[in-house]
Design a protein around this motif. Structure first.
Motif, short mmCIF file in Angstrom:
data_model
loop_
_atom_site.label_atom_id
_atom_site.label_comp_id
_atom_site.label_asym_id
_atom_site.label_seq_id
_atom_site.Cartn_x
_atom_site.Cartn_y
_atom_site.Cartn_z
N PRO A 90 0.47 -0.88 -0.07
CA PRO A 90 -0.32 -0.03 0.40
C PRO A 90 0.93 1.38 0.21
O PRO A 90 1.88 1.23 0.78
CB PRO A 90 -0.98 -0.24 1.40
N ASN A 91 0.26 1.80 -0.16
CA ASN A 91 1.16 3.44 -0.17
C ASN A 91 1.20 3.74 1.32
O ASN A 91 0.79 3.38 2.29
CB ASN A 91 0.22 4.82 -1.17
N THR A 92 2.29 4.31 0.99
CA THR A 92 2.87 4.61 2.95
C THR A 92 2.13 5.49 2.88
O THR A 92 2.01 5.83 4.67
CB THR A 92 4.30 5.11 2.87
N ASN A 93 1.61 6.80 2.46
CA ASN A 93 0.95 8.05 2.63
C ASN A 93 -0.72 7.51 2.69
O ASN A 93 -1.22 6.65 2.44
CB ASN A 93 0.71 9.13 1.67
N SER A 94 -1.54 7.08 4.57
CA SER A 94 -2.76 6.33 4.95
C SER A 94 -3.62 7.19 4.52
O SER A 94 -4.69 6.28 4.43
CB SER A 94 -2.61 6.77 6.17
N CYS A 95 -3.44 8.38 4.31
CA CYS A 95 -4.31 8.80 3.59
C CYS A 95 -4.57 8.94 1.70
O CYS A 95 -5.59 9.59 0.99
CB CYS A 95 -4.36 10.64 3.40
N THR A 96 -4.31 8.44 1.47
CA THR A 96 -4.33 8.15 -0.13
C THR A 96 -4.19 6.72 -0.07
O THR A 96 -3.48 5.80 0.06
CB THR A 96 -2.76 8.22 -0.91
N GLY A 97 -4.92 6.18 -0.95
CA GLY A 97 -5.07 4.91 -1.83
C GLY A 97 -4.32 4.02 -2.43
O GLY A 97 -3.31 5.11 -3.15
N GLY A 98 -4.54 3.28 -3.20
CA GLY A 98 -3.42 2.74 -4.20
C GLY A 98 -2.63 1.47 -3.55
O GLY A 98 -2.25 1.91 -1.89
N GLY A 99 -1.89 1.66 -4.39
CA GLY A 99 -0.74 0.74 -3.94
C GLY A 99 0.45 -0.08 -5.37
O GLY A 99 -0.55 0.90 -6.26
N ASN A 100 1.60 -0.56 -5.06
CA ASN A 100 1.22 -1.43 -5.87
C ASN A 100 1.48 -3.17 -5.63
O ASN A 100 1.76 -3.53 -4.73
CB ASN A 100 3.56 -0.63 -6.01
N SER A 101 1.62 -3.97 -6.82
CA SER A 101 1.81 -5.21 -6.91
C SER A 101 3.08 -5.31 -7.66
O SER A 101 3.03 -5.33 -8.11
CB SER A 101 0.09 -5.84 -7.80
N TRP A 102 2.86 -6.48 -7.35
CA TRP A 102 4.14 -7.61 -7.93
C TRP A 102 3.94 -8.73 -7.94
O TRP A 102 4.15 -9.90 -7.27
CB TRP A 102 5.52 -7.26 -6.57
N LEU A 103 4.99 -9.05 -8.94
CA LEU A 103 4.05 -11.08 -9.18
C LEU A 103 6.06 -11.42 -8.94
O LEU A 103 7.13 -11.25 -9.68
CB LEU A 103 4.12 -11.22 -10.64
N PHE A 104 6.46 -12.78 -8.17
CA PHE A 104 7.20 -13.29 -8.03
C PHE A 104 7.79 -14.81 -8.62
O PHE A 104 6.02 -15.26 -8.06
CB PHE A 104 7.83 -12.91 -7.23
N ALA A 105 8.75 -15.46 -8.35
CA ALA A 105 8.61 -16.17 -9.17
C ALA A 105 9.80 -17.50 -8.41
O ALA A 105 11.08 -16.74 -9.40
CB ALA A 105 8.49 -17.23 -10.59
N VAL A 106 9.89 -17.73 -7.26
CA VAL A 106 11.65 -17.93 -6.62
C VAL A 106 11.38 -18.75 -6.67
O VAL A 106 10.37 -19.93 -6.64
CB VAL A 106 11.33 -17.32 -5.12
N ASN A 107 13.18 -19.62 -5.91
CA ASN A 107 12.96 -20.80 -5.55
C ASN A 107 12.67 -21.22 -4.03
O ASN A 107 13.00 -20.55 -3.28
CB ASN A 107 14.68 -21.09 -5.88
N TYR A 108 11.20 -22.36 -4.45
CA TYR A 108 10.78 -22.55 -2.75
C TYR A 108 11.75 -22.86 -1.41
O TYR A 108 11.40 -23.47 -0.59
CB TYR A 108 9.45 -22.69 -3.15
N GLY A 109 12.81 -23.78 -2.50
CA GLY A 109 14.37 -24.29 -1.57
C GLY A 109 14.85 -23.12 -0.70
O GLY A 109 15.35 -23.22 0.36
N THR A 110 15.21 -22.46 -1.53
CA THR A 110 16.28 -21.47 -1.34
C THR A 110 15.54 -19.39 -0.78
O THR A 110 15.82 -18.87 -0.02
CB THR A 110 17.53 -21.12 -2.67
N LEU B 294 22.74 -11.26 -13.64
CA LEU B 294 21.55 -11.62 -12.84
C LEU B 294 19.89 -12.46 -12.79
O LEU B 294 19.11 -11.57 -13.89
CB LEU B 294 21.20 -10.72 -11.22
N ASN B 295 19.23 -13.21 -13.04
CA ASN B 295 17.95 -13.77 -13.11
C ASN B 295 17.45 -13.15 -11.91
O ASN B 295 17.00 -13.35 -10.72
CB ASN B 295 18.37 -15.95 -12.97
N PRO B 296 15.84 -12.40 -12.65
CA PRO B 296 14.92 -11.10 -11.61
C PRO B 296 13.86 -12.50 -11.15
O PRO B 296 13.81 -13.75 -11.89
CB PRO B 296 14.59 -10.37 -12.71
N VAL B 297 13.70 -12.19 -10.05
CA VAL B 297 12.57 -13.45 -9.22
C VAL B 297 11.15 -12.70 -9.59
O VAL B 297 10.23 -13.39 -9.21
CB VAL B 297 13.24 -13.82 -8.07
N GLY B 298 11.23 -11.28 -9.62
CA GLY B 298 9.65 -10.70 -9.89
C GLY B 298 9.87 -9.54 -11.08
O GLY B 298 11.05 -9.37 -11.35
N LEU B 299 8.47 -9.15 -11.02
CA LEU B 299 8.90 -7.83 -12.15
C LEU B 299 6.93 -7.53 -11.25
O LEU B 299 6.30 -7.86 -10.94
CB LEU B 299 8.03 -8.34 -13.59
#
Length: 135
Positions: free
Chosen positions: A29-49, A76-81
């Motif tokens: 969520p946005n850091t300003n609690s008076c502002t709505g919205g926020g940002n989302s991320w998609l991750f694909a990580v190695n579940y063992g590490t 480097l291989n990114p784990v998300g976008l």
């Protein structure tokens, strides 16, 4: 190491693919609690590490191949976008036979009424547990 911002949280159910891939979306969520919205991320990580894989997992440039063009400038291989300034749903995993090294798609519905799609190495979902029912 993955540097995460303040307030980043996983708010959907993660999925596990064959090959050891943990797929999930997060929301910050946005850091300003008076502002709505926020940002989302998609991750694909190695579940063992919790780290990246030795080969790219996401077709970040959309060319249908998983290669060094999907890596960072440092190799480097990114784990998300980033999905952007939206709320992202749980990921739908689609396995398909394709050309090149892309073997599947990760689809995420987002709050601006669109669907984000990214090619991936492609793994099928796995059963990770079951219940035995006896009469």
């Amino acid at each position: 190491d993955l540097t995460v911002g303040s307030g980043l949280r996983m708010v959907t159910d993660p999925k596990i693919e064959s090959g050891g891939v943990l797929v999930l979306t997060t929301y910050q969520p946005n850091t300003n609690s008076c502002t709505g919205g926020g940002n989302s991320w998609l991750f694909a990580v190695n579940y063992g590490t919790g780290a990246s894989f030795t080969l790219p997992q996401l077709d970040l440039n959309g060319d249908g191949a998983l290669d060094n063009k999907d890596q960072t400038a440092a190799g480097l291989n990114p784990v998300g976008l980033s999905l952007g300034n939206v709320f992202g749903s749980s990921v739908t995993l689609i396995s398909k036979k394709g050309t090149g090294s892309v073997g599947g798609q990760k689809l995420t519905s987002v709050s601006n009424l669109s669907v984000n799609s990214v090619g991936d190495r492609g793994g099928s979902t796995q059963r990770v547990g079951w219940w035995e029912v006896r009469h």
